[in-house]
Scaffold this motif. Structure first.
Motif, short mmCIF file in Angstrom:
data_model
loop_
_atom_site.label_atom_id
_atom_site.label_comp_id
_atom_site.label_asym_id
_atom_site.label_seq_id
_atom_site.Cartn_x
_atom_site.Cartn_y
_atom_site.Cartn_z
N SER A 108 0.84 -1.23 -0.03
CA SER A 108 -0.07 0.03 -0.08
C SER A 108 0.80 1.13 0.12
O SER A 108 2.00 1.23 0.23
N SER A 109 0.06 2.35 -0.19
CA SER A 109 0.89 3.51 -0.36
C SER A 109 1.70 4.07 1.04
O SER A 109 2.59 4.22 1.48
N GLU A 110 0.74 3.53 2.26
CA GLU A 110 1.34 3.87 3.67
C GLU A 110 2.67 3.10 3.87
O GLU A 110 3.47 3.54 4.16
N GLN A 111 2.67 1.80 3.48
CA GLN A 111 3.61 0.96 3.66
C GLN A 111 5.10 1.60 2.82
O GLN A 111 6.01 1.48 3.15
N VAL A 171 5.54 4.56 1.99
CA VAL A 171 5.84 5.76 2.74
C VAL A 171 6.98 5.59 3.73
O VAL A 171 7.81 6.07 3.94
N LEU A 172 6.55 4.49 4.67
CA LEU A 172 7.46 4.11 5.47
C LEU A 172 8.70 3.58 5.09
O LEU A 172 10.06 4.00 5.76
N ASP A 223 8.28 15.47 3.95
CA ASP A 223 7.37 14.19 4.23
C ASP A 223 6.95 13.54 2.92
O ASP A 223 6.77 14.06 1.98
N TRP A 224 7.14 12.17 3.07
CA TRP A 224 7.06 11.22 2.00
C TRP A 224 5.37 11.21 1.51
O TRP A 224 5.14 10.69 0.58
N ARG A 225 4.68 11.31 2.50
CA ARG A 225 3.20 11.16 2.33
C ARG A 225 2.66 11.85 1.26
O ARG A 225 2.84 13.32 0.95
N GLY A 226 1.92 11.15 0.29
CA GLY A 226 1.31 11.75 -0.97
C GLY A 226 2.33 11.99 -2.22
O GLY A 226 1.75 12.09 -3.21
N GLN A 266 2.18 7.87 -5.85
CA GLN A 266 0.77 7.50 -6.07
C GLN A 266 0.61 6.15 -6.47
O GLN A 266 1.45 5.61 -7.21
N ASP A 311 0.02 0.52 -4.93
CA ASP A 311 -0.70 -0.94 -5.04
C ASP A 311 -0.23 -1.50 -6.39
O ASP A 311 0.31 -2.42 -6.71
#
Length: 202
Positions: free
Chosen positions: A6-9, A11-12, A134-137, A140, A143
């Motif tokens: 996922s995008s969240e994983q 980002v980490l 911040d890497w969030r966003g 895209q 997945d």
């Protein structure tokens, strides 16, 4: 087995690779960001960067100068437990078309080479976010990116890569070693068949 789905994983993983965020890159380059994301997906599959200057204790870190060594190209080299040869990732961006060619190869075995085409703007659409810490966003459609990487350039690479025989590896339990190698090969065969929906790029 791989955990980035996922995008969240992702980002980490990116935050582990470059803790300073996209603004920590030598220059705000969407191509470098997509190449770094591909590197993280390779590491998540069990590969370890082998280029000089990489801290072996930091599995996510890219090699020094990875983002500026070549113009519009990013190269990573890896080792993997149980595999004899170096495995490489080469990302090459065609600026005019916005097409990123992702190429994986087993060094010394040109028959084990695989290619995936990615459209840069689908995965790194907003270059203004590259000024952030911040890497969030920033990346895209993670997945889809992970699925295509696994299916088209990681699974076939690892499935075909030459194994190190247990005797040569110096392991004590030959049967357990063989079982581990067989399990890993079966996993990547399954991924190659079931991951994604086919095709060679997007």
């Amino acid at each position: 087995m791989p955990v980035i789905q996922s995008s969240e994983q992702l980002v980490l993983a990116l935050a582990q690779a470059v803790p300073a965020g996209p603004s920590g890159l030598p220059e705000p380059d969407p191509g470098a960001v997509l190449a770094l994301a591909c590197h993280c997906i390779m590491v998540d599959a069990g590969l370890r960067c082998t280029l000089p200057g990489v801290d072996p204790g930091d599995r996510w870190a890219p090699p020094p100068r990875w983002a500026v060594q070549f113009k519009d190209e990013w190269v990573f080299k890896y080792s993997m437990s149980g595999k004899r040869n170096t495995l490489a990732l080469h990302c090459s961006l065609q600026r005019a078309s916005g097409r990123m060619l992702v190429h994986t190869v087993e060094v010394n075995n040109d028959n084990n080479a695989h290619l995936l085409g990615l459209q840069l703007e689908k995965y790194v659409p907003d270059s203004t976010l590259l000024r952030s810490r911040d890497w969030r966003g920033v990346v895209q459609n993670a997945d889809a990116l992970v699925s295509m990487m696994q299916q088209h350039v990681i699974a076939p690479l690892l499935e075909s890569a030459e194994d190190v025989p247990a005797e040569e590896a110096g392991v004590d339990d030959v049967a357990a070693w063989a079982a581990d190698v067989s399990e890993a090969r079966t996993w990547w065969q399954w991924i190659g068949v079931h991951s994604g929906s086919g095709g060679g790029g997007s």
